[in-house]
Design an enzyme around this catalytic site. Structure first.
Site, short mmCIF file in Angstrom:
data_model
loop_
_atom_site.label_atom_id
_atom_site.label_comp_id
_atom_site.label_asym_id
_atom_site.label_seq_id
_atom_site.Cartn_x
_atom_site.Cartn_y
_atom_site.Cartn_z
N PRO A 127 0.77 -1.31 0.02
CA PRO A 127 -0.04 -0.03 -0.04
C PRO A 127 0.86 1.29 0.17
O PRO A 127 1.79 1.26 0.77
CB PRO A 127 -0.94 0.00 1.24
CG PRO A 127 -0.65 -1.55 1.57
CD PRO A 127 0.32 -2.05 1.17
N GLU A 128 0.51 2.07 -0.93
CA GLU A 128 1.26 3.46 -0.80
C GLU A 128 0.59 4.49 -0.40
O GLU A 128 -0.58 4.21 0.37
CB GLU A 128 1.53 3.78 -2.45
CG GLU A 128 2.37 2.68 -3.12
CD GLU A 128 2.50 2.94 -4.53
OE1 GLU A 128 2.69 4.01 -4.91
OE2 GLU A 128 2.69 1.76 -5.14
#
Length: 278
Positions: free
Chosen positions: A2-3
């Protein structure tokens, strides 16, 4: 992994249910991912009230009423989810029991996630660079980060010590939006290219947040950013702008996607503009 947009989405989802709640109990089922130690963190969290839930780079930050903070990094496969009494979810590595009877789970199939309790948030996050959506991330700020660097653009954007929160997906999407090649030397961009890059970074991150992030597989469900990718993961598919097949290569051990026509190398751009190569 996840960014920034995915982590920001998680924060916005859990914040309403966590604000003002007292932590009655914390338990880790995978102690090695908890610092400074599972028993220590459990003791420090007991009867603490959550005063805020925010994000720093790819960290979820729970602020506590004693001034301390709890940082959660999802890493490759971490997820926060509310317990369902009718379900027995897999891969639960830690959980928080709240004063309203609800239980927040930290699920992590690959066991790479991290939970950190700290009395000094600044020191704990000192290794992180500027937030790309913050006001201080101006064109002048980006120009200073790039100035004099021979490093290629793609790995530079992935360097969390320079710009925090950008990962593989949004680096590719930002470079496409800016019309810059992933292998361009960062320190040789001109002012207009720096302006384009800064604008593109902020635009793709905001688009990602509006889409609730990108859902590539089972790890992070619920996002729709993947439906509007311009280049990431679209190898050999036609460019949505010009129709040229999207190319892929490895840069700094990461898969990298770009349009050869819309993102010509710096030397080609200079030649087309009639400028001498620098």
């Amino acid at each position: 992994m996840p960014e920034l947009p995915e982590v920001e989405t998680v924060v916005r989802c859990v914040r309403p249910s966590l604000l003002g709640r007292r932590i009655a109990r914390f338990r880790s089922l995978w102690p090695r991912n908890v610092s400074p130690g599972a028993a220590i963190v459990a003791r420090r969290l007991r009867d603490r009230t959550i005063t805020d839930v925010s994000r720093r780079a790819k960290y979820i930050v729970m602020s506590l009423d004693d001034g301390a903070n709890l940082l959660v990094h999802l890493r490759m496969s971490g997820r926060l989810a509310w317990a369902d009494e009718t379900d027995r979810p897999e891969h639960v590595r830690a959980w928080w029991g709240l004063d309203d009877g609800r239980r927040l789970l930290f699920r992590d199939a690959r066991k790479f996630g991290r939970i950190l309790h700290t009395d000094d948030l600044g020191a704990a996050t000192a290794h992180l660079g500027v937030e790309p959506l913050a006001q201080e991330f101006s064109a002048a700020c980006l120009a200073r980060l790039l100035d004099g660097r021979a490093r290629q653009l793609k790995p530079l954007l992935l360097d969390q010590s320079l710009v925090a929160g950008i990962g593989n997906i949004y680096a590719d999407e930002a470079l496409f939006a800016a019309g810059l090649h992933p292998l361009d030397p960062a320190g040789r961009l001109d002012r207009s290219e720096v302006l384009r890059l800064r604008r593109a970074i902020r635009a793709v991150l905001r688009r990602g947040i509006r889409c609730n992030g990108a859902s590539i597989d089972w790890v992070y469900p619920g996002g729709t950013m993947q439906e509007v990718f311009r280049v990431y993961g679209r190898t050999d598919a036609p460019c949505r702008r010009c129709g040229t097949p999207i190319a892929a290569m490895r840069v700094a051990q990461r898969s990298t996607h770009f349009c050869p026509a819309c993102q010509p190398p710096l030397a080609v751009r200079r030649r087309r503009s009639g400028r001498k190569r620098v």
